[in-house]
Motif scaffolding. Structure first.
Motif, PDB file in Angstrom:
ATOM      1  N   ASP A 110       0.808  -1.215   0.000  1.00 52.42           N
ATOM      2  CA  ASP A 110       0.000   0.000   0.000  1.00 52.42           C
ATOM      3  C   ASP A 110       0.851   1.279   0.000  1.00 52.42           C
ATOM      4  O   ASP A 110       2.016   1.260   0.406  1.00 52.42           O
ATOM      5  N   ASP A 111       0.204   2.359  -0.371  1.00 49.98           N
ATOM      6  CA  ASP A 111       0.665   3.743  -0.164  1.00 49.98           C
ATOM      7  C   ASP A 111       1.673   4.259  -1.185  1.00 49.98           C
ATOM      8  O   ASP A 111       2.121   5.395  -1.093  1.00 49.98           O
ATOM      9  N   HIS A 161      -6.391   3.129  -3.650  1.00 53.39           N
ATOM     10  CA  HIS A 161      -6.213   3.394  -2.211  1.00 53.39           C
ATOM     11  C   HIS A 161      -6.522   4.873  -1.921  1.00 53.39           C
ATOM     12  O   HIS A 161      -5.925   5.461  -1.014  1.00 53.39           O
ATOM     13  N   HIS A 165      -5.391   9.646   0.739  1.00 54.61           N
ATOM     14  CA  HIS A 165      -5.097   8.834   1.929  1.00 54.61           C
ATOM     15  C   HIS A 165      -5.490   9.571   3.208  1.00 54.61           C
ATOM     16  O   HIS A 165      -4.757   9.618   4.191  1.00 54.61           O
TER      17      HIS A 165
HETATM   18 ZN   LIG Z   1      -2.509   3.180   3.358  1.00 55.14          ZN
END
Ligand SMILES: [Zn+2]
Length: 303
Positions: A110-111, A161, A165
């Motif tokens: 992720d991210d 995602h 965020h």
């Molecule tokens: Zn995340």
């Protein structure tokens, strides 16, 4: 290798890419705190800062981009999505049920895309001939489009995602912005219409997951949390993931959001220890397909 994604690679491009990407080095060091990522990434390092060593490297990069573009144009014409069995559409999933002897697990990151770490993780996955799933942050993808293209070009699955965020509550309109804008950019850059969503922080009740489910995304959670964002040592990280690993499981790790050198250091150990236990690695859509097949087999034996 079995490939459940609903598109087929032009083989020559794929082989050339694998060969080329081995020679790419993205030697970026970005001192950026986790806090600054979640608050504002407008100062993220621009990829023009990447050092190109001599003319040969530059020509390789140009060739690679040309090949990616030609594939992505083909993909866009087809408007590709991942093939997700109906029962997984619009629902929240944190693992699938497989027979205990079906030693299959999905790694997720992720991210990102994030300078330095995404490329290093891609290298490790390539060396081990493993496909995994990346849940990208829209504004990071906007800053580092070539890393996003590389994720898809190397056969990994890409998921949404959100754009920023953020963790706060989103009304319908704000959720639509976060999710649609990210999916549109993924499509623009890679030709993939993703139908996988992971909510930031795993939050399921702030309007984002509800919006995604309404749009038939699968909300992909996890069954094994590496907690790598707290930067544990590689050995702690490895044993934590191994302890939680199980057939049909989904492992949460991060290629972005801060310093991920511990994740990069642990990943080869995590892979080799799972392999020693007889595991193989699949993408999220492949994991879903496996459960479908498993259940069909059980149904057939019962007849
Ligand atoms: Zn995340």
């Amino acid at each position: 290798m079995e490939n459940n994604k609903s598109f087929v690679w032009p083989q020559g491009i794929l082989l050339a890419l694998i060969a080329l990407s081995g020679s790419l080095s993205l030697g970026l060091i970005v001192p950026m705190s986790l806090k600054s990522f979640y608050v504002d990434t407008t100062n993220a390092v621009d990829l023009k800062d990447i050092e190109i060593k001599g003319g040969a490297q530059e020509r390789l990069n140009q060739l690679k981009l040309a090949m990616l573009t030609s594939w992505q144009q083909q993909a866009r014409v087809k408007g590709l999505s991942y093939s997700i069995p109906a029962r997984f559409q619009g629902v929240i999933v944190n693992r699938v049920k497989l027979a205990p002897n079906q030693k299959v697990i999905a790694l997720t990151f992720d991210d990102g895309p994030w300078p330095e770490y995404t490329a290093k993780i891609l290298n490790i996955l390539r060396e081990n001939n493993i496909q995994s799933t990346f849940f990208v942050v829209g504004q990071m993808l906007n800053n580092h489009p070539e890393l996003g293209k590389q994720i898809v070009a190397e056969g990994h699955v890409i998921g949404n995602h959100t754009w920023h965020h953020w963790y706060h509550f989103f009304n319908q309109q704000a959720a639509a912005f976060e999710i649609d804008r990210t999916s549109d950019l993924i499509y623009e850059l890679t030709g993939v219409r993703t139908n996988l969503f992971r909510p930031p922080g795993g939050m399921l009740h702030n309007g984002l997951a509800a919006y995604a489910r309404g749009k038939k995304y699968t909300v992909v959670m996890w069954s094994a949390d590496s907690v790598d964002y707290r930067s544990p040592s590689a050995s702690v990280l490895t044993s934590r993931v191994l302890k939680q690993g199980s057939p049909g499981g989904i492992v949460l790790m991060h290629d972005g959001g801060g310093n991920r050198s511990h994740t990069v250091a642990a990943l080869p150990q995590i892979i080799s220890k799972f392999k020693q236990q007889g595991y193989r690695f699949v993408t999220i859509p492949e994991l879903f397909e496996l459960q479908e097949k498993d259940e069909k087999m059980i149904a057939n034996t019962k007849k």
